[in-house]
Scaffold this active site. Structure first.
Site, PDB file in Angstrom:
ATOM      1  N   ASP A 161     -11.087  -4.816   6.324  1.00  0.00           N
ATOM      2  CA  ASP A 161     -10.152  -5.950   6.457  1.00  0.00           C
ATOM      3  C   ASP A 161      -9.983  -6.303   7.934  1.00  0.00           C
ATOM      4  O   ASP A 161      -9.934  -7.479   8.303  1.00  0.00           O
ATOM      5  CB  ASP A 161      -8.771  -5.593   5.883  1.00  0.00           C
ATOM      6  CG  ASP A 161      -8.831  -5.172   4.425  1.00  0.00           C
ATOM      7  OD1 ASP A 161      -9.805  -5.544   3.741  1.00  0.00           O
ATOM      8  OD2 ASP A 161      -7.910  -4.475   3.965  1.00  0.00           O
ATOM      9  N   ASP A 194     -12.233  11.256   6.141  1.00  0.00           N
ATOM     10  CA  ASP A 194     -12.255   9.859   6.597  1.00  0.00           C
ATOM     11  C   ASP A 194     -12.690   8.917   5.472  1.00  0.00           C
ATOM     12  O   ASP A 194     -13.192   7.823   5.708  1.00  0.00           O
ATOM     13  CB  ASP A 194     -13.091   9.664   7.887  1.00  0.00           C
ATOM     14  CG  ASP A 194     -14.528  10.139   7.738  1.00  0.00           C
ATOM     15  OD1 ASP A 194     -14.920  10.460   6.595  1.00  0.00           O
ATOM     16  OD2 ASP A 194     -15.250  10.185   8.750  1.00  0.00           O
ATOM     17  N   ASN A 195     -12.446   9.329   4.238  1.00  0.00           N
ATOM     18  CA  ASN A 195     -12.680   8.453   3.078  1.00  0.00           C
ATOM     19  C   ASN A 195     -11.360   7.943   2.532  1.00  0.00           C
ATOM     20  O   ASN A 195     -10.315   8.562   2.717  1.00  0.00           O
ATOM     21  CB  ASN A 195     -13.400   9.217   1.957  1.00  0.00           C
ATOM     22  CG  ASN A 195     -14.855   9.456   2.308  1.00  0.00           C
ATOM     23  OD1 ASN A 195     -15.505   8.600   2.887  1.00  0.00           O
ATOM     24  ND2 ASN A 195     -15.364  10.628   1.960  1.00  0.00           N
ATOM     25  N   ASP A 220       0.836  -1.196   0.000  1.00  0.00           N
ATOM     26  CA  ASP A 220       0.000   0.000   0.000  1.00  0.00           C
ATOM     27  C   ASP A 220       0.870   1.246   0.000  1.00  0.00           C
ATOM     28  O   ASP A 220       1.816   1.340   0.795  1.00  0.00           O
ATOM     29  CB  ASP A 220      -0.897   0.040   1.251  1.00  0.00           C
ATOM     30  CG  ASP A 220      -2.075  -0.911   1.148  1.00  0.00           C
ATOM     31  OD1 ASP A 220      -2.274  -1.480   0.058  1.00  0.00           O
ATOM     32  OD2 ASP A 220      -2.792  -1.086   2.150  1.00  0.00           O
ATOM     33  N   SER A 265     -10.331  11.010 -11.985  1.00  0.00           N
ATOM     34  CA  SER A 265     -11.753  10.633 -11.862  1.00  0.00           C
ATOM     35  C   SER A 265     -11.991   9.497 -10.858  1.00  0.00           C
ATOM     36  O   SER A 265     -12.557   8.461 -11.177  1.00  0.00           O
ATOM     37  CB  SER A 265     -12.390  10.328 -13.222  1.00  0.00           C
ATOM     38  OG  SER A 265     -11.566   9.515 -14.021  1.00  0.00           O
TER      39      SER A 265
END
Length: 334
Positions: A289, A119-120, A7, A21
């Site tokens: 997760d 928080d997205n 990540d 987008s």
């Protein structure tokens, strides 16, 4: 078994999302137009690297919740012979996950851009090596299949349906024939939409199905459930045909800060989520997760399902207060 990814996490701005987008809260696979995204992310923003990939995250959280013995979880997936691959190996070792990677040099280790706003989190996965997992080159090897036979509980995120359906089916059928637990996650709306044939080939073997409200809604639409009601969707998913009749399917759907819904053969249960002051929320990357990891940590110890959900909520609550899917040294879950 799943997609081991490194990540690359960064807090970005709305302009960055718009440029590529991206929706603020989504999971997609990288396309040609996202090639520059990875480079720009590293150049323009302060990035952190975390060992990721949905399935691997869940297994590492389950191990953290259990603590001892080490290596209760075994993970299969494909990486490249490169620096990022070495980092993934080190990180798995650090958290005591027994990772057995299929290593190949045709593709580099996969990465996932985690673009955080508020928080997205918007996830863009470049599978690369993760997409090269081969049943005959790894799963079928005697020493690896022995590890599969040894396991009591199996977890594969829906993301792996894009990589190796035949590997998933081999494991799922083994679980079903031996009355062991096979768990799966809807993982993303695109899985429910564009890989629904693969998903439905595996569904008869699924004992525990996880998903969030967005994925559940996409799943219901694709399956013509003709409802947007989460409890009703859970009930209908629970009642889909099942191979192993000795176990009734359990469907667990999370809804962010709203209650978690669990459908059993005879009833629907709801569980309120641990309240967290928004000012403590760092990012929601890895929350789903972690939920699965917490759930599996109790499931493998044959604890009651409400206790599994409690552990799931606890783990997710810890994760959202930290960057990426990271955790303190020890859990204080009772």
């Amino acid at each position: 078994m799943g997609n081991p990814l490194l990540d690359i996490c960064a807090v970005v701005d709305k302009d960055f999302l718009d440029k590529y987008s991206l929706k603020p809260n989504d999971q997609i696979l990288a396309e040609a137009k996202h090639k520059e995204l990875f480079e720009e992310l590293v150049k323009k923003f302060k990035v952190e690297y975390h060992a990721g990939g949905a399935t691997q995250n869940s297994i590492k959280i389950a191990q953290w919740m259990i603590q001892e013995p080490h290596k209760v979880g075994t993970f299969f997936g494909c990486i490249g012979k490169d620096k990022f691959g070495e980092i993934l190996k080190e990180k798995a070792e650090e958290v005591h996950v027994d990772a057995h990677y299929y290593e190949q040099d045709e593709e580099p280790t996969g990465t996932c851009a985690a673009c955080i706003t508020g928080d997205n989190r918007s996830l863009v996965a470049n599978l690369a090596a993760a997409n090269c997992y081969k049943k005959d080159k790894h799963l079928d090897l005697e020493e690896n299949w022995k590890l599969v036979e040894k396991a009591k509980v199996y977890y594969i995120a829906g993301f792996f349906l894009t990589v190796s359906l035949e590997s998933i089916l081999k494991v799922a059928k083994h679980a079903s024939e031996n009355n062991k637990l096979f768990c799966m996650n809807l993982s993303a709306p695109f899985i429910c939409q564009f890989f629904k044939d693969n998903l439905m080939q595996v569904m008869p073997y699924v004992d525990v199905l996880f998903g969030n409200e967005t994925e559940a809604t996409a799943f219901a639409k694709e399956q013509d459930f003709d409802t947007k009601d989460i409890k009703e969707i859970a009930r209908k998913a629970q009642a889909l045909p099942k191979d192993n009749k000795k176990r009734q399917r359990v469907v667990v759907i999370t809804q962010g800060k709203d209650e978690t819904v669990m459908a059993l053969s005879d009833k629907i249960e709801t569980f309120p989520v641990v309240k967290t002051d928004p000012k403590y929320i760092v990012d929601t990357n890895g929350a789903g997760d972690a939920f699965v990891g917490g759930f599996l940590s109790e499931l493998v110890q044959e604890k009651p399902l409400d206790q599994c959900v409690k552990a799931a909520h606890y783990a997710a609550n810890v994760i959202i207060q930290r960057a990426g899917c990271s955790f303190p040294e020890k859990p204080d879950f009772k």
